[in-house]
Design a protein around this motif. Structure first.
Motif, short mmCIF file in Angstrom:
data_model
loop_
_atom_site.label_atom_id
_atom_site.label_comp_id
_atom_site.label_asym_id
_atom_site.label_seq_id
_atom_site.Cartn_x
_atom_site.Cartn_y
_atom_site.Cartn_z
N HIS A 1 0.83 -1.19 0.00
CA HIS A 1 0.00 0.00 0.00
C HIS A 1 0.87 1.26 0.00
O HIS A 1 0.63 2.21 -0.74
N LYS A 2 1.91 1.21 0.81
CA LYS A 2 2.83 2.35 0.92
C LYS A 2 3.51 2.63 -0.42
O LYS A 2 3.78 3.78 -0.77
N ALA A 3 3.78 1.55 -1.15
CA ALA A 3 4.41 1.72 -2.47
C ALA A 3 3.37 1.97 -3.55
O ALA A 3 3.68 1.96 -4.75
N ARG A 4 2.12 2.21 -3.12
CA ARG A 4 0.98 2.41 -4.04
C ARG A 4 0.82 1.27 -5.04
O ARG A 4 0.68 1.47 -6.24
N LEU A 5 0.90 0.07 -4.49
CA LEU A 5 0.74 -1.11 -5.34
C LEU A 5 -0.39 -1.98 -4.78
O LEU A 5 -0.63 -1.98 -3.57
N ASP A 6 -1.07 -2.68 -5.67
CA ASP A 6 -2.11 -3.61 -5.23
C ASP A 6 -1.53 -5.01 -5.11
O ASP A 6 -0.53 -5.32 -5.75
N THR A 7 -2.20 -5.84 -4.33
CA THR A 7 -1.75 -7.24 -4.27
C THR A 7 -2.13 -7.91 -5.59
O THR A 7 -3.13 -7.56 -6.19
N VAL A 8 -1.32 -8.86 -5.99
CA VAL A 8 -1.68 -9.64 -7.19
C VAL A 8 -1.95 -11.08 -6.76
O VAL A 8 -1.46 -11.53 -5.72
N ALA A 9 -2.72 -11.79 -7.58
CA ALA A 9 -2.99 -13.20 -7.28
C ALA A 9 -1.69 -13.98 -7.39
O ALA A 9 -0.90 -13.76 -8.31
N VAL A 10 -1.48 -14.87 -6.43
CA VAL A 10 -0.27 -15.70 -6.46
C VAL A 10 -0.54 -16.89 -7.38
O VAL A 10 -1.53 -17.60 -7.20
N PRO A 11 0.33 -17.10 -8.39
CA PRO A 11 0.11 -18.26 -9.27
C PRO A 11 0.09 -19.55 -8.44
O PRO A 11 0.89 -19.70 -7.52
N MET A 12 -0.81 -20.43 -8.78
CA MET A 12 -0.96 -21.69 -8.03
C MET A 12 0.38 -22.42 -7.90
O MET A 12 0.72 -22.95 -6.84
N ALA A 13 1.15 -22.42 -8.99
CA ALA A 13 2.42 -23.16 -8.97
C ALA A 13 3.46 -22.52 -8.06
O ALA A 13 4.51 -23.11 -7.79
N ALA A 14 3.17 -21.29 -7.58
CA ALA A 14 4.12 -20.62 -6.67
C ALA A 14 3.52 -20.54 -5.26
O ALA A 14 4.07 -19.87 -4.39
#
Ligand SMILES: [Fe+2]
Ligand SMILES: [Fe+2]
Length: 250
Positions: free
Chosen positions: A71-84
């Motif tokens: 949030h501080k970096a003004r970024l949203d969370t992204v979905a984590v690929p299943m394989a990761a």
């Protein structure tokens, strides 16, 4: 010159790569928090349940701390690929207690509680190493270092707690079973760790435009680490020693 530090610094400077790194970290912690909350709810012994609950609260807090960094970096969370997805892959390979079980209301039996503790012991060792590595890399980063330092400190408590509880059960005659389970879980964990490591490298290679030789070298590094772990260093994941911080979750 390729080094862990240079790779992570490169990730830090790229919005997409940094977003994925922190999203993976946040997801793992948040999931750990939920699992521990459920295990606490299904634990009959109130003293043990309180410790599990406290552990869960720490993991949930870590998830929020990583989300706050995004949030501080003004970024949203992204979905984590299943394989990761380290936690889900462990579950798929039969490590710990499955989500379907945790969603039921039936209290855990002794065997299930043991599985939970052994799963925690192996994964907390890994979590502690990972966060310490990140702390070392980002020690001069004014945004990341305080958060990583606080999480690293909590992870010492978690590792201490799992050692202490398992040693207590060993003293009650469960040593052989615990040792067997620890080795089984550690062997699966190092394979899953290799798999998510390779997927991570491939994702980063794409985002950061790495050359084929660079990607290959890093994937080889992950594989070489796996071979070393499988031959020798897996033992650190299963070793039980008196806790550095006794009664850390008390
Ligand atoms: Fe954590
Ligand atoms: Fe932890």
């Amino acid at each position: 010159m390729l080094s862990t530090k240079s790779i992570f610094r490169e990730i830090r400077q790229n919005r997409d790569a940094f977003k994925l790194l922190l999203s993976i970290a946040a997801k793992g912690e948040t999931q750990g928090g939920w699992e521990n909350e459920r295990i606490a709810a299904l634990t009959r012994d109130p003293v043990a349940a309180r410790k599990v609950l406290r552990h869960g609260a720490d993991e949930t807090k870590h998830g929020l701390m990583f989300a706050k960094l995004l949030h501080k970096a003004r970024l949203d969370t992204v979905a984590v690929p299943m394989a990761a997805d380290y936690c889900m892959l462990l579950e798929q390979r039969g490590i710990g207690l499955p989500h379907t079980r945790l969603k039921q209301e039936e209290p855990l039996d002794k065997e299930e509680f043991l599985k939970y503790l052994v799963h925690s012991k192996v994964t907390e060792e890994r979590a502690s190493e990972e966060v310490n590595l990140m702390l070392k890399v980002f020690q001069d980063d004014p945004d990341l270092a305080p958060t990583l330092g606080a999480i690293a400190d909590d992870e010492i408590n978690h590792v201490s707690y799992t050692h202490e509880e398992l040693l207590k059960l060993c003293a009650q005659g469960e040593q052989d079973k615990i040792n067997r389970l620890l080795k089984d879980y550690a062997m699966v964990e190092i394979r899953v760790y290799r798999q998510v490591g390779q997927v991570f490298v491939r994702n980063m290679a794409q985002m950061l435009g790495w050359s084929r030789p660079k990607q290959w070298l890093l994937e080889f590094g992950v594989f070489a680490t796996y071979l070393i772990e499988r031959a020798f260093t897996w033992r650190r994941l299963v070793a039980l020693r008196p806790p550095v911080r006794p009664n850390a979750m008390g």
